[in-house]
Design an enzyme around this catalytic site. Structure first.
Site, short mmCIF file in Angstrom:
data_model
loop_
_atom_site.label_atom_id
_atom_site.label_comp_id
_atom_site.label_asym_id
_atom_site.label_seq_id
_atom_site.Cartn_x
_atom_site.Cartn_y
_atom_site.Cartn_z
N CYS A 1 99.98 -35.70 16.54
CA CYS A 1 101.18 -36.35 17.28
C CYS A 1 101.84 -37.15 15.93
O CYS A 1 101.47 -37.66 14.96
CB CYS A 1 100.48 -37.62 18.19
SG CYS A 1 101.54 -38.35 18.88
N ASP B 1 102.79 -40.15 16.31
CA ASP B 1 102.41 -41.72 16.43
C ASP B 1 102.24 -41.95 14.98
O ASP B 1 101.26 -41.60 14.03
CB ASP B 1 101.24 -41.67 16.90
CG ASP B 1 101.16 -43.18 17.43
OD1 ASP B 1 100.72 -44.04 16.62
OD2 ASP B 1 100.95 -43.58 18.73
N ARG C 1 100.42 -44.35 13.80
CA ARG C 1 99.20 -44.65 13.58
C ARG C 1 98.16 -43.57 13.35
O ARG C 1 96.88 -43.87 13.32
CB ARG C 1 98.50 -45.71 14.80
CG ARG C 1 99.51 -46.83 15.03
CD ARG C 1 99.13 -47.37 16.56
NE ARG C 1 99.71 -46.38 17.61
CZ ARG C 1 99.54 -46.52 18.87
NH1 ARG C 1 98.93 -47.76 19.48
NH2 ARG C 1 100.13 -45.65 19.69
N HIS D 1 95.05 -37.96 20.03
CA HIS D 1 94.60 -39.05 19.90
C HIS D 1 94.41 -39.87 21.05
O HIS D 1 95.47 -40.04 21.95
CB HIS D 1 95.19 -39.91 18.91
CG HIS D 1 96.77 -40.42 19.19
ND1 HIS D 1 97.15 -41.71 19.62
CD2 HIS D 1 97.92 -39.72 19.31
CE1 HIS D 1 98.49 -41.69 19.79
NE2 HIS D 1 98.86 -40.64 19.79
N CYS E 1 97.36 -42.02 23.41
CA CYS E 1 98.73 -41.52 23.13
C CYS E 1 99.86 -41.82 24.14
O CYS E 1 99.74 -41.70 25.21
CB CYS E 1 98.44 -40.14 23.11
SG CYS E 1 100.00 -39.00 22.52
#
Ligand code: CO
Length: 209
Positions: A42, A44, A46, A98, A101
């Site tokens: 992803c 993302d 993080r 994750h 998400c």
């Protein structure tokens, strides 16, 4: 517009930290890359691929998009996969989702998020196909997390179904596709227990789903 000087400062520190350990690191890396793994994860912020698995530049080929999707008409993702398999000869494809998400969560909401909703439609399809199982889960964040897992499983199948992987297996090239999930809460990876390395494995996984 400022020049984001802090980022350049960080970059110089990062490069000098690496060359302190190995003075030839970047010089050697310039010549070629030979990663063994393709990471599909992803976007993302993080979920930083290399850091999570402790790999250095040159060791992980990476493709990231919102909700770690592998769509058969996505030339970007397919090109990454084809280059990784045919040219770099990677041995493992890791699809890593994750928990928590935002893309998966947005796919479960009725409100509009703009253009991205078209992309997330694929996650919504996974939700619809697994609605009975997901709705039986009483807790909302658990429901979201389960869809994160099911989404990874679907993408593992999607990778396996590509002509790129099918052709590779047919000619005897060894490639395994793994489904993992990362937990933002503790920084740990979990193996979802799917690892397919042949067309037969793929058929078994499809039947299980
Ligand atoms: Co995400």
């Amino acid at each position: 517009m400022k020049n984001l000087t802090q980022l350049f400062k960080n970059n110089r520190q990062w490069a000098s930290k690496i060359t302190e350990v190995n003075p030839d690191f970047f010089h050697d890396l310039k010549k070629q890359q030979s990663p063994e793994y393709l990471w599909i994860g992803c976007s993302d912020s993080r979920v930083p691929a290399n850091e999570i698995v402790g790999l250095l530049p040159g060791e992980l080929f990476v493709h990231r998009n919102i909700a770690n999707l592998v769509i058969h008409t996505d030339m970007n993702c397919l090109s990454v996969l084809q280059y990784a398999v045919d040219i770099l000869k990677i041995k493992h494809v890791i699809v890593c989702g994750h928990y928590g998400c935002g893309g998966v969560k947005a796919a479960m909401e009725s409100q509009s998020h703009g253009l991205v909703d078209n992309w997330l439609r694929h996650v919504r399809d996974t939700w619809c196909r697994n609605q009975a199982e997901i709705e039986a889960i009483p807790n909302e964040s658990e429901r979201n997390n389960r869809l994160c897992e099911l989404n990874v499983l679907d993408q593992v199948i999607n990778v396996g179904m590509t002509t790129i992987i099918q052709d590779a297996w047919r000619r005897g090239q060894k490639i395994a596709i793994h489904g993992w999930i990362y937990d933002l809460a503790d920084g740990l990876l979990k193996d979802l227990g799917v690892c397919i390395s042949s067309h037969e494995d793929l058929c078994v996984l499809q039947k299980e789903k």
